[in-house]
Design an enzyme around this catalytic site. Structure first.
Site, PDB file in Angstrom:
ATOM      1  N   HIS A 157     -43.077   2.943 -17.685  1.00  0.00           N
ATOM      2  CA  HIS A 157     -42.160   1.847 -17.945  1.00  0.00           C
ATOM      3  C   HIS A 157     -40.752   2.302 -17.642  1.00  0.00           C
ATOM      4  O   HIS A 157     -40.414   3.458 -17.887  1.00  0.00           O
ATOM      5  CB  HIS A 157     -42.248   1.395 -19.413  1.00  0.00           C
ATOM      6  CG  HIS A 157     -41.732   0.024 -19.611  1.00  0.00           C
ATOM      7  ND1 HIS A 157     -40.396  -0.235 -19.790  1.00  0.00           N
ATOM      8  CD2 HIS A 157     -42.357  -1.180 -19.602  1.00  0.00           C
ATOM      9  CE1 HIS A 157     -40.236  -1.539 -19.901  1.00  0.00           C
ATOM     10  NE2 HIS A 157     -41.400  -2.137 -19.792  1.00  0.00           N
ATOM     11  N   ASP A 204     -49.476  -3.724 -20.721  1.00  0.00           N
ATOM     12  CA  ASP A 204     -50.534  -4.271 -19.871  1.00  0.00           C
ATOM     13  C   ASP A 204     -51.821  -3.458 -19.883  1.00  0.00           C
ATOM     14  O   ASP A 204     -52.829  -3.908 -19.345  1.00  0.00           O
ATOM     15  CB  ASP A 204     -50.033  -4.381 -18.424  1.00  0.00           C
ATOM     16  CG  ASP A 204     -48.984  -5.463 -18.290  1.00  0.00           C
ATOM     17  OD1 ASP A 204     -49.142  -6.495 -18.961  1.00  0.00           O
ATOM     18  OD2 ASP A 204     -48.022  -5.273 -17.536  1.00  0.00           O
TER      19      ASP A 204
HETATM   20  N1  CMC Z   1     -48.958   6.030 -12.079  1.00  0.00           N
HETATM   21  C1  CMC Z   1     -48.640   7.176 -11.437  1.00  0.00           C
HETATM   22  N2  CMC Z   1     -47.379   7.635 -11.285  1.00  0.00           N
HETATM   23  C2  CMC Z   1     -46.401   6.874 -11.771  1.00  0.00           C
HETATM   24  C3  CMC Z   1     -46.642   5.655 -12.449  1.00  0.00           C
HETATM   25  C4  CMC Z   1     -47.986   5.253 -12.600  1.00  0.00           C
HETATM   26  N3  CMC Z   1     -48.290   4.110 -13.237  1.00  0.00           N
HETATM   27  N4  CMC Z   1     -45.480   5.107 -12.836  1.00  0.00           N
HETATM   28  C5  CMC Z   1     -44.522   5.938 -12.415  1.00  0.00           C
HETATM   29  N5  CMC Z   1     -45.079   7.015 -11.781  1.00  0.00           N
HETATM   30  C6  CMC Z   1     -44.383   8.177 -11.222  1.00  0.00           C
HETATM   31  C7  CMC Z   1     -43.617   7.809  -9.955  1.00  0.00           C
HETATM   32  O1  CMC Z   1     -44.422   7.977  -8.824  1.00  0.00           O
HETATM   33  C8  CMC Z   1     -42.475   8.772 -10.023  1.00  0.00           C
HETATM   34  O2  CMC Z   1     -42.949  10.029  -9.657  1.00  0.00           O
HETATM   35  P1  CMC Z   1     -42.015  11.060  -8.826  1.00  0.00           P
HETATM   36  O3  CMC Z   1     -40.877  11.386  -9.746  1.00  0.00           O
HETATM   37  O4  CMC Z   1     -42.897  12.214  -8.523  1.00  0.00           O
HETATM   38  O5  CMC Z   1     -41.571  10.311  -7.608  1.00  0.00           O
HETATM   39  C9  CMC Z   1     -42.137   8.841 -11.514  1.00  0.00           C
HETATM   40  O6  CMC Z   1     -43.374   8.541 -12.186  1.00  0.00           O
HETATM   41  C10 CMC Z   1     -41.060   7.853 -11.956  1.00  0.00           C
HETATM   42  O7  CMC Z   1     -41.500   6.535 -11.631  1.00  0.00           O
HETATM   43  P2  CMC Z   1     -40.580   5.391 -11.076  1.00  0.00           P
HETATM   44  O8  CMC Z   1     -41.385   4.564 -10.129  1.00  0.00           O
HETATM   45  O9  CMC Z   1     -39.292   5.968 -10.574  1.00  0.00           O
HETATM   46  O10 CMC Z   1     -40.277   4.587 -12.390  1.00  0.00           O
HETATM   47  P3  CMC Z   1     -39.680   3.112 -12.475  1.00  0.00           P
HETATM   48  O11 CMC Z   1     -38.948   3.050 -13.749  1.00  0.00           O
HETATM   49  O12 CMC Z   1     -38.959   2.743 -11.229  1.00  0.00           O
HETATM   50  O13 CMC Z   1     -40.994   2.186 -12.527  1.00  0.00           O
HETATM   51  C11 CMC Z   1     -42.855   1.019 -13.339  1.00  0.00           C
HETATM   52  C12 CMC Z   1     -41.515   1.659 -13.692  1.00  0.00           C
HETATM   53  C13 CMC Z   1     -43.363   0.246 -14.556  1.00  0.00           C
HETATM   54  C14 CMC Z   1     -42.641   0.002 -12.193  1.00  0.00           C
HETATM   55  C15 CMC Z   1     -43.866   2.091 -12.913  1.00  0.00           C
HETATM   56  O14 CMC Z   1     -44.064   3.000 -13.974  1.00  0.00           O
HETATM   57  C16 CMC Z   1     -45.176   1.510 -12.431  1.00  0.00           C
HETATM   58  O15 CMC Z   1     -45.289   1.139 -11.264  1.00  0.00           O
HETATM   59  N6  CMC Z   1     -46.219   1.400 -13.348  1.00  0.00           N
HETATM   60  C17 CMC Z   1     -47.467   0.783 -12.977  1.00  0.00           C
HETATM   61  C18 CMC Z   1     -47.339  -0.722 -13.004  1.00  0.00           C
HETATM   62  C19 CMC Z   1     -47.296  -1.255 -14.427  1.00  0.00           C
HETATM   63  O16 CMC Z   1     -48.087  -0.902 -15.277  1.00  0.00           O
HETATM   64  N7  CMC Z   1     -46.352  -2.193 -14.645  1.00  0.00           N
HETATM   65  C20 CMC Z   1     -46.220  -2.874 -15.923  1.00  0.00           C
HETATM   66  C21 CMC Z   1     -44.933  -2.540 -16.608  1.00  0.00           C
HETATM   67  S1  CMC Z   1     -44.932  -3.112 -18.306  1.00  0.00           S
HETATM   68  C22 CMC Z   1     -44.945  -4.821 -18.185  1.00  0.00           C
HETATM   69  C23 CMC Z   1     -43.636  -5.348 -17.786  1.00  0.00           C
HETATM   70  O17 CMC Z   1     -42.720  -5.372 -18.614  1.00  0.00           O
HETATM   71  O18 CMC Z   1     -43.519  -5.761 -16.614  1.00  0.00           O
END
Ligand code: CMC
Length: 451
Positions: free
Chosen positions: A330, A386
């Site tokens: 998140h 989720d």
């Molecule tokens: N599985 C594997 N790796 C992950 C995941 C995941 N679900 N989420 C983040 N990472 C890794 C990402 O690859 C990155 O790694 P590195 O530093 O090596 O490049 C690191 O963790 C930081 O992630 P980020 O993408 O920079 O984080 P963000 O804050 O931009 O993204 C997120 C947040 C929710 C979009 C992301 O965690 C994600 O895609 N999660 C899966 C989708 C999901 O479950 N979404 C629902 C969110 S809760 C409901 C809502 O409020 O929408």
């Protein structure tokens, strides 16, 4: 609806005094910045832990004022808001100051909707009046029904929801009178009332079943369930434990400050368009798999994993960057998502009625392994709202395509509270971010024969 607006503090950007006042340790709420290109020093006011991006404009070389670059708004506040408070490190979520745990235990979705929209919990007569207003607006114009019938049999219900909410703006053209508080209140009531009807009809459409009209003798959630599942029985009777679980899920989704879809609602709303168009934009944003669409993706992922034995191979793929572990991570919560904790408990209550979802074992094992694995620990990736909600929705007989529709119904009061706040916020302007241009500069058109 509240009409309170926080007065904006006046920006102050005096250059630092020659005597050095405003330098480190002066105790002033300001930031002193030296532009190394010119050697000039500036003092920028700090308010609420932020500096004003517009104050950076004065730091300029050759007339080009300084700006910030922040894709995804990871460190930029776009608004002042009194609706929802989140402390991601401590796992705190509060609506208007009330902890989500207390609201989930003691409140109802419509009471929470009133709270979000008005800033205070309602008295009994206020809640009765609000409930009555919502209840008498659940019906849709018959032409909306025809509109929905025009979709393909397998149209995604989020696409149908987004289109039909957008279409509502044509049925209520006066909704563009957004500066009239009474008018806003009317549209807000309509939207909260009609979302379950639209969501249920999208579901029935996919199933090829006749659309069910609202039954205004029932509560908000009971009525929704009846419109979804009623067949030939005179009255649909839902198990009260399932009604309670769905009500809690709607509460948990009701708002989440400046997330992607709320930002979309605010951004589109900042053009002063009607609320139906703004909420349709929010539904579009929510549809994406990184946002509300994640619950649908979680279920599909669990099905694909299939058995507990396949989990280690799947985790290796995630760590190798082949795919994401959906339902984990998140932008804000870096410790735990308080909504996930409440949902885990709701799972138990639902499975007591419906029997255990066989995918639960895979989800639990996946969570256990991920929480111990260095990759996830280091990146502070925990189950989000989720991860388990999809299991409950499936137990309630919703197909995965409907999961995000449920999220959207829950989020509607939050979107509307935020939209209302935006409309009354004198400091807000039409959303219009800057860009860093990386393309060609002026060049002459090349005739086709010479390319
Ligand atoms: N599985 C594997 N790796 C992950 C995941 C995941 N679900 N989420 C983040 N990472 C890794 C990402 O690859 C990155 O790694 P590195 O530093 O090596 O490049 C690191 O963790 C930081 O992630 P980020 O993408 O920079 O984080 P963000 O804050 O931009 O993204 C997120 C947040 C929710 C979009 C992301 O965690 C994600 O895609 N999660 C899966 C989708 C999901 O479950 N979404 C629902 C969110 S809760 C409901 C809502 O409020 O929408």
């Amino acid at each position: 609806m509240t009409d309170s607006t926080t007065a904006a503090p006046a920006p102050r950007t005096d250059p630092v005094a020659a005597d050095g006042s405003g330098a480190a340790g002066s105790g002033r709420d300001s930031l002193t910045v030296t532009d190394n290109r010119t050697g000039q020093t500036y003092e920028l006011e700090i308010t609420d832990g932020t500096i004003r991006a517009a104050d950076l404009k004065q730091i300029s070389v050759g007339g080009q004022g300084l700006a910030t670059y922040d894709p995804g708004f990871v460190n930029t506040a776009s608004t002042r808001s009194a609706v929802t408070y989140i402390d991601g490190d401590a796992g705190i979520l509060e609506y208007r100051g009330y902890p989500i745990e207390q609201l989930a235990e003691h409140s109802t979705f419509l009471e929470v909707a009133y709270l979000l929209l008005n800033g205070e919990l309602p008295t009994q007569p206020e809640l009765d009046a609000f409930t009555h207003d919502v209840t008498i607006h659940t019906f849709l114009h018959e032409n909306v029904r025809q509109l929905m019938q025009g979709f393909r049999y397998d149209a995604h219900p989020m696409g149908m929801l987004m289109s039909s909410v957008s279409a509502l703006s044509t049925f209520y053209p006066d909704a563009n009178q957004i500066s009239d508080p009474e008018n806003r209140k009317r549209q807000i009531t309509r939207l909260i009332a009609k979302m379950p009807t639209l969501g249920a009809w999208a579901f029935r459409h996919n199933q090829g079943k006749p659309y069910v009209y609202p039954d205004n003798r029932l509560s908000y959630v009971e009525n929704f369930l009846a419109m979804l599942f009623k067949m030939s029985e005179p009255t649909y009777e839902a198990d009260p434990r399932l009604v309670k679980a769905l009500d809690v899920l709607l509460i948990l989704h009701a708002d989440h400050e400046q997330n992607c879809s709320t930002n979309a609602v605010r951004s589109v709303g900042s053009s002063q368009v009607d609320p139906y168009s703004a909420i349709a934009a929010g539904i579009g944003a929510l549809y994406g798999p990184l946002h509300g669409g994640a619950n649908e993706s979680v279920l599909k992922m669990l099905r694909r994993i299939g058995t507990v034995d396949n989990i280690p191979g799947f985790i290796e793929g995630v760590k190798a960057g082949k795919e994401k572990l959906m339902g984990f991570g998140h932008r804000v919560y870096k410790n735990f998502d308080p909504r996930a904790t409440i949902i885990k408990k709701a799972c138990d209550d639902v499975f007591e009625v419906t029997g255990v979802n066989p995918l639960l074992e895979i989800a639990q094992q996946l969570e256990k392994i991920a929480l111990e694995d260095e990759y996830f620990v280091k990146r502070k990736l925990y189950p989000n709202v989720d991860f388990y909600s999809g299991l409950i929705y499936e137990a309630l007989q919703f197909p995965p395509e409907m999961f995000t529709v449920l999220f959207a119904i829950g989020r509607t009061p939050g979107w509307l509270a935020q939209w209302s706040e935006l409309v009354q916020d004198k400091e807000q302007k039409i959303a219009r971010p800057k860009q860093i241009y990386t393309g060609y500069r002026t060049r002459d058109f090349v005739p086709m024969t010479e390319r």
